[in-house]
Design a protein around this motif. Structure first.
Motif: not given
Length: 302
Positions: A230-244
């Motif tokens: 998770e990372r903080v971007v513009d006061d929000a929490i983001e994370n990436d999911q890799i989908m196959v």
């Protein structure tokens, strides 16, 4: 115990033993399977031996260099190795199922009364073996030919090419049949099929894609193979999911494709990254009354 160079050397030794056996000999398959397991552990050892130590007992201390004559360090199991490889090597997600298949073959040979290897055709496992080894070797910047006898590689590649050709034929036949079915539908039937919906299934992900048979909107089913931190971007929490991609289904013409190989042969998307955004209040379940209100500016106090 968990040394990178030693894992690579041991994998080479086992691959060499395989090359000295007849292709029809059970030991040929056995040595290659065991050798691949040592090779799979090499990327983790390269990052740090602690990645191969179980968290219980003296294992982590052993990985840190604190050993004793009475300690019995233990390694993480094969499946955990593969789960960690998906994080370290993004491409490994595509061959994860192949790696687990090879492990299941080995387990059935060692832990059951079945003569698994004696009854296993080369076409069933060698293409999978090659795909797994190539991903690991590429990550380690080691030419595959420096690890395994060139004749074995060529044998595996020829079987892989045959497998791709077989899948190509299957996919072409499926698309042709779906096109034929679609061409015979009345416009009213097409419209009624366009509004059909995929049954909701908890934990099942999908995206939409153009059907290669009828060019209507269809569904590409996916599974999550890896998530980023998770990372903080513009006061929000983001994370990436890799989908196959795992399957494909068109509800209009009825085309269905099973498995990533058929999806890939049909030239559909096999992998994508989805970014999820969560508000801190939702992520940490903060009650509204504990959120600091925004203060309005007062006249003369600016």
């Amino acid at each position: 115990m968990w040394n990178y160079d030693e894992f690579v050397a041991k994998a080479k030794l086992y691959f060499l033993r395989a090359s000295e056996r007849s292709r029809a000999d059970d030991e040929f398959t056995f040595w290659l399977l065991l050798g691949s397991e040592f090779l799979l552990r090499a990327p983790l050892a390269q990052k740090g031996s602690f990645l191969l130590a179980v968290p219980e007992g003296p294992s982590l201390m052993h990985a840190a260099g604190y050993t004793s004559a009475t300690s019995e360090p233990k390694s993480i199991p094969y499946k955990t190795v593969c789960e960690r490889l998906k994080i370290i090597i993004p491409e490994f997600s595509k061959v994860y199922d192949d790696a687990m298949y090879l492990a299941n073959v080995r387990n059935e040979e060692l832990h059951s009364s079945n003569s698994t290897l004696a009854n296993l055709h080369s076409a069933a496992w060698m293409p999978r073996f090659l795909r797994v080894v190539e991903v690991i070797a590429s990550h380690l910047t080691l030419p595959v030919e420096t690890l395994i006898d060139s004749e074995i590689i060529e044998h595996a590649r020829s079987l892989a090419n045959e497998e791709d050709a077989r899948i190509q034929r299957t996919v072409s036949q499926k698309i042709a049949a779906a096109k034929d079915f679609y061409s015979k539908l009345l416009e009213a039937e097409v419209e009624s099929r366009r509004i059909l919906k995929i049954p909701a299934t908890r934990g099942r992900f999908y995206s939409t894609a153009e059907c290669p048979a009828c060019e209507e909107k269809a569904f590409l089913f996916e599974k999550v193979v890896r998530s980023t931190r998770e990372r903080v971007v513009d006061d929000a929490i983001e994370n990436d999911q890799i989908m196959v991609s795992t399957d494909f289904q068109c509800l209009v013409c009825g085309l269905t494709l099973g498995g990533m190989s058929e999806v890939r042969i049909a030239k559909l998307e096999t992998e994508r990254v989805v970014t999820w955004t969560t508000e801190p209040e939702e992520r940490f379940e903060i009650e509204p009354q504990y959120i600091e209100p925004e203060m309005e500016e007062e006249y003369g106090n600016d």
